[in-house]
Design an enzyme around this catalytic site. Structure first.
Site, short mmCIF file in Angstrom:
data_model
loop_
_atom_site.label_atom_id
_atom_site.label_comp_id
_atom_site.label_asym_id
_atom_site.label_seq_id
_atom_site.Cartn_x
_atom_site.Cartn_y
_atom_site.Cartn_z
N LYS A 76 0.68 -1.22 -0.10
CA LYS A 76 0.19 -0.10 -0.01
C LYS A 76 0.91 1.29 0.12
O LYS A 76 0.52 2.23 -0.68
CB LYS A 76 -1.03 0.12 1.17
N ASP A 117 -9.81 2.76 2.88
CA ASP A 117 -9.70 2.37 4.27
C ASP A 117 -10.34 3.26 5.25
O ASP A 117 -11.25 2.40 5.98
CB ASP A 117 -8.29 1.78 4.78
N GLU A 170 8.03 5.23 18.14
CA GLU A 170 8.65 6.28 17.01
C GLU A 170 7.64 6.39 16.11
O GLU A 170 7.42 7.31 15.39
CB GLU A 170 9.94 5.98 16.72
#
Ligand code: ATR
Length: 301
Positions: A76, A117, A170
């Site tokens: 993606k 999505d 992170e």
């Protein structure tokens, strides 16, 4: 002799892709609308494509006159660089739908990229009685991968107060700052999953919990990041995992007496329905698509 002339080829590319339910769902939609027969017959197939082959696959699909593709794990993000992406997909940083605009003749130079999505997840939540409007709701999202990126973008854009909690802190911080950078009113926060005390505190204050990680997916069906004693009964719990349908997280939510418990099928269906609309311009038969997915899942168990 081949009896049926297929004119419009759609499909999903990813790796692995063999267990994808998108072919069952989209072919059911074509059949329902009479689009799987006749001169313009459409078909939807699954193609296994590795990251290294993505560029060749997309150029090939375009040259062969494919009509449209869905893109799934792990392609993606990478697919963004091979399409002309709409602004939202660029901001999310991922593409799950490509429209080839009618194929080779007269089509765009490259496919057009979209991300459906997040629209799917937002619609699922808004339809739930126990959730309603997203604006002002405190949303705790587990995960910072492709799915979490799309979902958090739409919910933050709708005025949800989003906190991203991810194993790799992170990555959560990067996603939160991406949301704050791209959405004027977003004040997204980030959290690592290392401290259970901090997660518990966030859960106490949350209105909506969304699992956007792969935790709990078959074959690790017993895994969950949140257990019943961490939930309050007014929380809405939504798991994007649909394999199994009743994930451990949703079982824990039921144990905790949570009233709004949502499984992952509707999000799959709504993102697929949004792709269908982009490709065909027609209103997708959402109920038929959902039944096709639930029946296929039942047959698997
Ligand atoms: P997707 O596109 O489906 O979101 P992804 O980009 O690979 O897939 O992201 C998977 C997500 O699930 C990530 O947030 C990942 O956490 P990390 O960023 O720390 O890798 C999360 N995830 C996967 N397995 C996990 C586990 N066992 N515990 C906690 N988080 C997990």
């Amino acid at each position: 002799m081949v009896k049926k002339m297929v004119k419009k080829i759609y499909g999903i590319i990813g790796d692995p892709v063999a267990h994808s339910l998108s072919p069952v769902m989209q072919n059911a939609a074509f059949e329902e609308l009479g689009m799987s027969e006749g001169k313009e017959a459409a078909v939807y197939l699954a193609f296994r494509v590795s990251r290294d082959e993505l560029g060749d696959a997309l150029r090939g699909a375009k040259s062969l006159g494919f009509s449209g593709l869905n893109v799934t794990i792990p392609l993606k993000e990478k697919a963004l660089s091979f399409v002309d992406a709409e602004e939202v997909a660029k901001k999310i940083g991922a593409v799950n739908t490509i429209d080839f605009g009618g194929g080779v003749v007269g089509g765009a130079a490259r496919g057009r990229g979209y991300n459906t999505d997040g629209i799917g997840a937002k619609r699922v939540l808004e339809e739930e009685e126990g959730v309603g409007e997203i604006k002002g709701k405190r949303v705790l999202i587990l995960g910072a991968g492709g799915a979490a990126r799309a979902i958090s973008f739409y919910l933050a854009a709708a005025g949800g107060e989003v906190t991203i909690a991810n194993r790799t802190r992170e990555r959560a911080a990067e996603l939160a700052s991406n949301l704050n950078l791209n959405l004027r009113n977003a004040r997204a926060r980030a959290l690592g999953l290392g401290s259970t005390a901090e997660l518990k505190k966030q859960l106490k204050e949350a209105d909506i919990l969304i699992n956007a990680t792969s935790v709990g997916m078959s074959p690790n069906e017993n895994a969950t990041l949140v257990t019943a004693e961490m939930m309050h009964s007014d929380l809405a719990v939504f798991d994007i995992v649909y394999n199994p349908l009743q994930t451990r997280l949703l079982k824990e939510a039921n144990l905790a007496g949570v009233k709004t418990v949502v499984d992952g099928v509707k999000m799959l269906v709504y993102q697929g329905a949004a792709s269908f609309r982009i490709w065909t311009g027609q209103e997708p038969p959402v109920e038929v698509m959902e039944n096709a997915v639930r029946n296929a899942l039942e047959r698997r168990t």
